[in-house]
Enzyme design. Structure first.
Site, PDB file in Angstrom:
ATOM      1  N   GLY A  41       0.835  -1.205   0.000  1.00  0.00           N
ATOM      2  CA  GLY A  41       0.000   0.000   0.000  1.00  0.00           C
ATOM      3  C   GLY A  41       0.867   1.252   0.000  1.00  0.00           C
ATOM      4  N   ALA A  42       1.835   1.285   0.939  1.00  0.00           N
ATOM      5  CA  ALA A  42       2.708   2.464   1.061  1.00  0.00           C
ATOM      6  C   ALA A  42       3.498   2.675  -0.229  1.00  0.00           C
ATOM      7  CB  ALA A  42       3.669   2.268   2.239  1.00  0.00           C
ATOM      8  N   ASN A  43       4.039   1.598  -0.778  1.00  0.00           N
ATOM      9  CA  ASN A  43       4.835   1.730  -2.007  1.00  0.00           C
ATOM     10  C   ASN A  43       3.978   2.247  -3.167  1.00  0.00           C
ATOM     11  OD1 ASN A  43       7.025   0.649  -0.678  1.00  0.00           O
ATOM     12  ND2 ASN A  43       6.766  -1.395  -1.515  1.00  0.00           N
ATOM     13  N   GLY A 217       7.471  -8.855 -15.537  1.00  0.00           N
ATOM     14  CA  GLY A 217       8.874  -8.591 -15.221  1.00  0.00           C
ATOM     15  C   GLY A 217       9.621  -8.084 -16.440  1.00  0.00           C
ATOM     16  N   ASP A 241      17.779  -4.448  -8.678  1.00  0.00           N
ATOM     17  CA  ASP A 241      16.910  -4.961  -7.605  1.00  0.00           C
ATOM     18  C   ASP A 241      15.464  -4.751  -8.068  1.00  0.00           C
ATOM     19  OD1 ASP A 241      15.456  -5.510  -5.335  1.00  0.00           O
ATOM     20  OD2 ASP A 241      16.367  -3.948  -4.087  1.00  0.00           O
ATOM     21  N   GLY A 246       6.532  -4.002  -9.330  1.00  0.00           N
ATOM     22  CA  GLY A 246       5.082  -4.155  -9.498  1.00  0.00           C
ATOM     23  C   GLY A 246       4.329  -3.018  -8.821  1.00  0.00           C
ATOM     24  N   ASP A 247       4.816  -2.580  -7.666  1.00  0.00           N
ATOM     25  CA  ASP A 247       4.154  -1.473  -6.956  1.00  0.00           C
ATOM     26  C   ASP A 247       4.276  -0.176  -7.754  1.00  0.00           C
ATOM     27  OD1 ASP A 247       3.474  -3.169  -4.884  1.00  0.00           O
ATOM     28  OD2 ASP A 247       5.268  -2.698  -3.723  1.00  0.00           O
TER      29      ASP A 247
END
Ligand code: ADP
Length: 301
Positions: A41-43, A217, A241, A246-247
């Site tokens: 959520g945060a990301n 990806g 990395d 996805g976020d």
């Protein structure tokens, strides 16, 4: 411009680098430690904000030091804390992460306050939502809360986006509340029992989702809607990395739709945001700005 409402998790991630994972009962000395704020959520809320959207983030943390850290870090990331709720009983969500030199990781999450985010909390927060706003939800909060958010989004005329992560079985009742479903390849196949990603996208579409976007990806992403299936290739970047890609994709896609862009254009924008996120370590710290996304897009005809 319409607002992007994000309903989801926030955590403190504690990571230790190790040469090798400890066997059960054993202790190993780590080679480095980091403490960061994360949670899908945060990301995603931070990603939408950095991409240029007006964002309201609805989450729940504990009344503890970790909760303070989450609020502080999200404030620094440009998110107003108005709907970061504090739970008096539960602790804040934390993730304990071991990262091996090879890049493999082992993660244990104590969801804490994230599991205490209720349908009632969400109804309260989303009562300000207006027709044409966007709603972005993931599954690191209770399914009943995610479902209530989607119902409320639909009732208020918002475009609803669900990132079904981590994957769990979803009823047709839930899927019918979703305008845009964004699983990654693993989630798409887990949700449908199809091994082929196009078949999985079609199966999800057939269950009542208006649009399915499967992120693939380094293979880019696939769009499945009434008009058919359309694939876009990933940007050829040097990935160091992939955490948070996805976020970044979900947040940037919501931003594009809030701009009033077509699904295709929003997906191109999200594809660039995902690629840029892989070029730096971490998730929150790796999210690209709108200018960086547009610059990468301009670099490809
Ligand atoms: P998740 O992080 O949820 O597993 P993906 O790995 O599918 O999601 O990545 C999301 C998006 O990020 C992809 O659709 C793509 O746009 C971008 N992306 C991810 N990995 C790479 C990569 N190695 N190179 C370029 N783009 C990438």
């Amino acid at each position: 411009m319409p607002t992007v409402f994000v309903v989801g998790s926030s955590n403190v991630d504690y990571s230790v680098m190790v040469d090798r994972f400890p066997d059960p009962g054993a202790t190993v000395l780590g080679t480095g430690f980091s403490q960061t704020v994360g949670g899908k959520g945060a990301n995603q809320a931070a990603a939408a904000h950095r991409a240029g959207a007006e964002v309201v983030f609805v989450t729940k943390v504990g009344a503890d030091a970790q909760g303070e850290m989450i609020i502080q870090r999200l404030r620094e990331a440009g998110l107003a804390p108005n709907w970061i709720l504090r739970d008096p009983i539960h602790e804040s969500g934390v993730a304990l992460i071991l990262v091996e030199r090879t890049g493999r990781n082992q993660i244990a999450v104590a969801p804490g306050g994230n599991q205490a985010l209720t349908a009632q909390d969400v109804r309260h927060a989303l009562s300000h939502m207006q027709h044409g706003d966007l709603l972005l939800v993931q599954l690191e909060v209770p399914l009943a809360t995610a479902q209530a958010a989607l119902q409320m989004g639909k009732a208020r005329g918002a475009t609803t986006i669900l990132n079904p992560a981590p994957a769990q079985a979803l009823s047709d009742e839930v899927l019918r509340l979703v305008d845009v479903l964004i699983p990654n390849e693993t989630e798409a196949t887990a949700l449908t029992d199809c091994t082929d990603v196009e078949a999985a996208a079609r199966a999800l579409f057939a269950r009542g989702v208006s649009t399915v976007i499967v992120t693939l990806g380094e293979q880019g992403a696939l769009l499945c809607e009434r008009a058919g299936i359309h694939r876009i290739s990933a940007y050829p970047v040097h990935a160091v990395d992939t955490t948070g890609a996805g976020d970044a994709f979900c947040g940037a896609l919501a931003c594009g739709l809030a701009e009033g862009w077509t699904l295709e254009r929003s997906m191109e924008f999200a594809n660039a945001a995902g690629a840029l996120t892989t070029m730096k370590p971490g998730a929150l710290d790796a999210l690209p700005t709108r200018e960086e996304i547009l610059r990468l897009q301009r670099s490809r005809p």
